[in-house]
Motif scaffolding. Structure first.
Motif, PDB file in Angstrom:
ATOM      1  N   LEU A  73      44.514 -17.276  -9.834  1.00 20.07           N
ATOM      2  CA  LEU A  73      45.778 -17.960  -9.583  1.00 20.07           C
ATOM      3  C   LEU A  73      45.611 -18.803  -8.331  1.00 20.07           C
ATOM      4  CD1 LEU A  73      48.269 -15.032 -10.209  1.00 20.07           C
ATOM      5  CD2 LEU A  73      47.821 -16.985 -11.702  1.00 20.07           C
ATOM      6  N   VAL A  74      45.002 -18.202  -7.325  1.00 26.44           N
ATOM      7  CA  VAL A  74      44.667 -18.855  -6.060  1.00 26.44           C
ATOM      8  C   VAL A  74      43.405 -18.182  -5.547  1.00 26.44           C
ATOM      9  CG1 VAL A  74      45.324 -19.132  -3.635  1.00 26.44           C
ATOM     10  CG2 VAL A  74      47.040 -19.439  -5.401  1.00 26.44           C
ATOM     11  N   SER A  75      42.488 -18.951  -4.995  1.00 25.53           N
ATOM     12  CA  SER A  75      41.372 -18.359  -4.266  1.00 25.53           C
ATOM     13  C   SER A  75      41.212 -19.118  -2.965  1.00 25.53           C
ATOM     14  CB  SER A  75      40.076 -18.385  -5.087  1.00 25.53           C
ATOM     15  OG  SER A  75      39.651 -19.706  -5.334  1.00 25.53           O
ATOM     16  N   VAL A  76      40.731 -18.399  -1.961  1.00 28.62           N
ATOM     17  CA  VAL A  76      40.511 -18.990  -0.644  1.00 28.62           C
ATOM     18  C   VAL A  76      39.125 -18.594  -0.156  1.00 28.62           C
ATOM     19  CG1 VAL A  76      41.233 -19.032   1.782  1.00 28.62           C
ATOM     20  CG2 VAL A  76      42.961 -18.983  -0.028  1.00 28.62           C
ATOM     21  N   ALA A  77      38.339 -19.592   0.213  1.00 31.35           N
ATOM     22  CA  ALA A  77      37.061 -19.378   0.884  1.00 31.35           C
ATOM     23  C   ALA A  77      37.229 -19.945   2.287  1.00 31.35           C
ATOM     24  CB  ALA A  77      35.942 -20.098   0.155  1.00 31.35           C
ATOM     25  N   ALA A  78      36.836 -19.164   3.279  1.00 30.49           N
ATOM     26  CA  ALA A  78      37.018 -19.635   4.654  1.00 30.49           C
ATOM     27  C   ALA A  78      35.887 -19.141   5.537  1.00 30.49           C
ATOM     28  CB  ALA A  78      38.355 -19.153   5.212  1.00 30.49           C
ATOM     29  N   GLY A  79      35.601 -19.923   6.559  1.00 30.67           N
ATOM     30  CA  GLY A  79      34.666 -19.559   7.608  1.00 30.67           C
ATOM     31  C   GLY A  79      35.334 -19.843   8.935  1.00 30.67           C
ATOM     32  N   LEU A  80      35.070 -18.989   9.919  1.00 32.00           N
ATOM     33  CA  LEU A  80      35.772 -19.118  11.200  1.00 32.00           C
ATOM     34  C   LEU A  80      34.815 -18.848  12.346  1.00 32.00           C
ATOM     35  CD1 LEU A  80      38.665 -19.495  12.372  1.00 32.00           C
ATOM     36  CD2 LEU A  80      38.915 -17.018  12.248  1.00 32.00           C
ATOM     37  N   GLU A  81      34.773 -19.769  13.291  1.00 34.45           N
ATOM     38  CA  GLU A  81      33.996 -19.594  14.517  1.00 34.45           C
ATOM     39  C   GLU A  81      34.979 -19.602  15.686  1.00 34.45           C
ATOM     40  OE1 GLU A  81      30.486 -21.721  17.175  1.00 34.45           O
ATOM     41  OE2 GLU A  81      31.331 -22.788  15.462  1.00 34.45           O
ATOM     42  N   ILE A  82      34.954 -18.528  16.452  1.00 34.48           N
ATOM     43  CA  ILE A  82      35.832 -18.383  17.613  1.00 34.48           C
ATOM     44  C   ILE A  82      34.969 -18.281  18.861  1.00 34.48           C
ATOM     45  CG2 ILE A  82      37.585 -16.943  18.728  1.00 34.48           C
ATOM     46  CD1 ILE A  82      38.379 -16.002  15.896  1.00 34.48           C
ATOM     47  N   ALA A  83      35.328 -19.037  19.888  1.00 33.35           N
ATOM     48  CA  ALA A  83      34.629 -18.996  21.170  1.00 33.35           C
ATOM     49  C   ALA A  83      35.665 -19.022  22.284  1.00 33.35           C
ATOM     50  CB  ALA A  83      33.674 -20.169  21.296  1.00 33.35           C
TER      51      ALA A  83
END
Length: 161
Positions: A73-83
């Motif tokens: 129905l919905v898909s989410v691919a995510a990448g996150l870099e926090i500094a």
């Protein structure tokens, strides 16, 4: 792959070429029978991913209406870099909401340089989906996509309240 700036390598008797994944899938337009940028006689020989610190902290979530391998129905691919407590880089792609993978560039832009909080994730999702065009029977996907974006980014940031 859309979230991670993948490149599709193609080969045929005429030679080789590369196509950005976001350009590989086509919108229906005048030729709905043509789904991809593949030319007659071409084969996919490789998928190349760009090096990215955001890819090292990534996740994929598929929301479906039953426990099976059903279409998302919905898909989410995510990448996150926090500094230093701020979002240095973020990559978000949606599936199941358009005829091709959807890169959430508005949401990404609104999050860079910000503290990673659920409120900001929801606001970024709102910004991305503000102009979404819905039809009878699929309007629920907008809210579902917003909540899924926030949930995946919350998981990646540790702020999954």
């Amino acid at each position: 792959l859309a979230a991670l700036d993948a490149t599709v390598h193609l080969a045929s008797g005429d030679g080789e070429r590369r196509v950005a994944l976001l350009d590989f899938h086509r919108l229906p337009g005048d030729h709905p029978e043509i789904d991809t940028a593949l030319r007659p006689g071409e084969l996919i020989t490789a998928i190349e991913l760009a090096s990215s610190p955001a890819a090292a902290n990534s996740a994929y979530r598929k929301v479906r209406d039953r426990s099976s391998y059903a279409f998302a129905l919905v898909s989410v691919a995510a990448g996150l870099e926090i500094a230093a407590g701020k979002i240095k880089d973020v990559r978000i792609a949606l599936g199941g909401v358009a005829a091709k993978p959807w890169r959430a560039t508005r949401a990404e832009e609104s999050l860079r340089g910000q503290a990673p909080t659920r409120e900001r994730f929801l606001a970024a999702a709102d910004a991305e989906l503000a102009g979404a065009k819905t039809y009878e029977g699929n309007a629920f996907k907008v809210e579902l996509a917003k909540r899924t974006i926030a949930a995946v980014l919350g998981e990646l940031s540790g702020d999954d309240a």
